[in-house]
Design an enzyme around this catalytic site. Structure first.
Site, PDB file in Angstrom:
ATOM      1  N   ASP A  62     110.650  46.808 115.288  1.00  0.00           N
ATOM      2  CA  ASP A  62     111.192  45.445 115.202  1.00  0.00           C
ATOM      3  C   ASP A  62     110.489  44.612 114.145  1.00  0.00           C
ATOM      4  OD1 ASP A  62     108.785  45.332 116.589  1.00  0.00           O
ATOM      5  OD2 ASP A  62     109.715  44.834 118.505  1.00  0.00           O
ATOM      6  N   ASP A  77     107.127  40.970 130.679  1.00  0.00           N
ATOM      7  CA  ASP A  77     108.433  40.796 131.338  1.00  0.00           C
ATOM      8  C   ASP A  77     109.240  42.094 131.366  1.00  0.00           C
ATOM      9  OD1 ASP A  77     109.128  41.049 128.675  1.00  0.00           O
ATOM     10  OD2 ASP A  77     110.170  39.125 128.524  1.00  0.00           O
ATOM     11  N   HIS A 124     109.908  44.012 128.744  1.00  0.00           N
ATOM     12  CA  HIS A 124     110.643  44.347 127.518  1.00  0.00           C
ATOM     13  C   HIS A 124     110.026  45.553 126.813  1.00  0.00           C
ATOM     14  CE1 HIS A 124     108.068  41.337 124.949  1.00  0.00           C
ATOM     15  NE2 HIS A 124     107.606  42.547 124.764  1.00  0.00           N
ATOM     16  N   GLU A 127     114.733  42.102 125.600  1.00  0.00           N
ATOM     17  CA  GLU A 127     114.286  41.264 126.709  1.00  0.00           C
ATOM     18  C   GLU A 127     115.165  41.527 127.942  1.00  0.00           C
ATOM     19  OE1 GLU A 127     111.598  39.738 126.434  1.00  0.00           O
ATOM     20  OE2 GLU A 127     111.362  38.665 124.545  1.00  0.00           O
TER      21      GLU A 127
HETATM   22  P1  PGA Z   1     101.034  43.902 123.203  1.00  0.00           P
HETATM   23  O1  PGA Z   1     102.611  43.795 123.153  1.00  0.00           O
HETATM   24  O2  PGA Z   1     100.690  45.313 122.851  1.00  0.00           O
HETATM   25  O3  PGA Z   1     100.546  42.946 122.142  1.00  0.00           O
HETATM   26  O4  PGA Z   1     100.606  43.527 124.583  1.00  0.00           O
HETATM   27  C1  PGA Z   1     103.380  44.729 123.845  1.00  0.00           C
HETATM   28  C2  PGA Z   1     104.838  44.372 123.726  1.00  0.00           C
HETATM   29  O5  PGA Z   1     105.177  43.180 123.759  1.00  0.00           O
HETATM   30  O6  PGA Z   1     105.652  45.291 123.607  1.00  0.00           O
END
Ligand code: PGA
Length: 244
Positions: A68, A136, A138, A143
């Site tokens: 992304d 959450d 995702h 999301e």
């Molecule tokens: P993070 O993000 O590794 O910075 O916790 C994980 C994500 O949002 O997929």
């Protein structure tokens, strides 16, 4: 099918993730690596850099596809995912720039960028996809509520994700872009193998939802229940609700 590995600390988590990556690098001649940003995979990337330096393993035949990118940030912006990947991995490997794919969030038509990215991705099969998970549930920027059939698209970030990511923008939520171009859930599911890494107590509920919850778009990571080969690598805090 999930293989779950619970580790004592982040170093161990990163080493276990690298073991899976290494096996792919050793068995495929020209592996296609699906890569992720965020804090969690940085230790894995450090191990890849160390491996390149110490063993002389060449990464020149790999292709990479990142999950992304924020919409509206030029790729050279300090917080773009293009910059993140170069600073944390690509600048230290011998992977040619033309083999690296990161979605573009630039220009007037991010939807078109998403369609073009999906078309390029669809020409290949990802050998191993690295994933983090949001608090959450995702994966990438898919999301809660994202259809399981989604392919690369423009997604709106939730309030939760904007708050979680504000730490990269000096804690200022208003600086966090509100949209991203992201691989969809169906795009991610096409990978042959998946490594999902999660650490910290704030991931425990999402990890529970993914492994033990109902398969529902309310927890996007729960789609992985249908994948044939997912290695989930957790520290004890992230594994707190799935330990037994
Ligand atoms: P993070 O993000 O590794 O910075 O916790 C994980 C994500 O949002 O997929």
């Amino acid at each position: 099918m999930f293989k779950k590995i619970i580790c004592k600390n982040y170093e161990e988590v990163s080493l276990e993730a690298f073991k899976v990556m290494k096996e792919v690098l050793e068995t495929e001649k020209a592996p296609v690596l699906g890569l992720a940003t965020g804090s969690t995979p940085v230790g894995l990337y450090k191990n890849m850099i160390k491996d390149h330096k110490e063993t002389g393993r060449s990464y020149k035949d790999i292709l990479t596809f990142n999950l992304d990118e924020y919409v509206g940030l030029p790729k050279t912006h300090a917080q773009s995912y293009w910059t993140f990947m170069h600073e944390n991995l690509f600048n230290y490997l011998d992977c040619p720039e033309e083999n690296i794919h990161v979605p573009s969030g630039e220009g007037e038509d991010p939807e078109k960028n998403a369609r073009e990215y999906e078309a390029e991705l669809a020409k290949h099969t990802v050998s191993v996809q690295v994933l983090g998970i949001g608090s959450d549930g995702h994966i990438a920027f898919n999301e809660p509520g994202t259809p399981f059939e989604s392919v690369t698209h423009v997604a709106e970030l939730t309030e939760q994700t904007i708050s979680d990511n504000a730490r990269f923008f000096e804690g200022d939520k208003t600086q966090v872009p509100t949209k991203a171009v992201t691989m969809g859930l169906a795009s991610i599911m096409r990978a042959k193998k998946i490594i999902l890494i999660a650490t910290g107590a704030n991931k425990a509920d999402a990890v529970y939802g993914m492994l033990r919850g109902e398969k529902t778009i309310e927890c996007p990571a729960s789609i992985l229940q249908d994948h044939a080969d997912v290695t989930v690598i957790l520290d004890e805090a992230a594994a707190a609700k799935v330990a037994e």
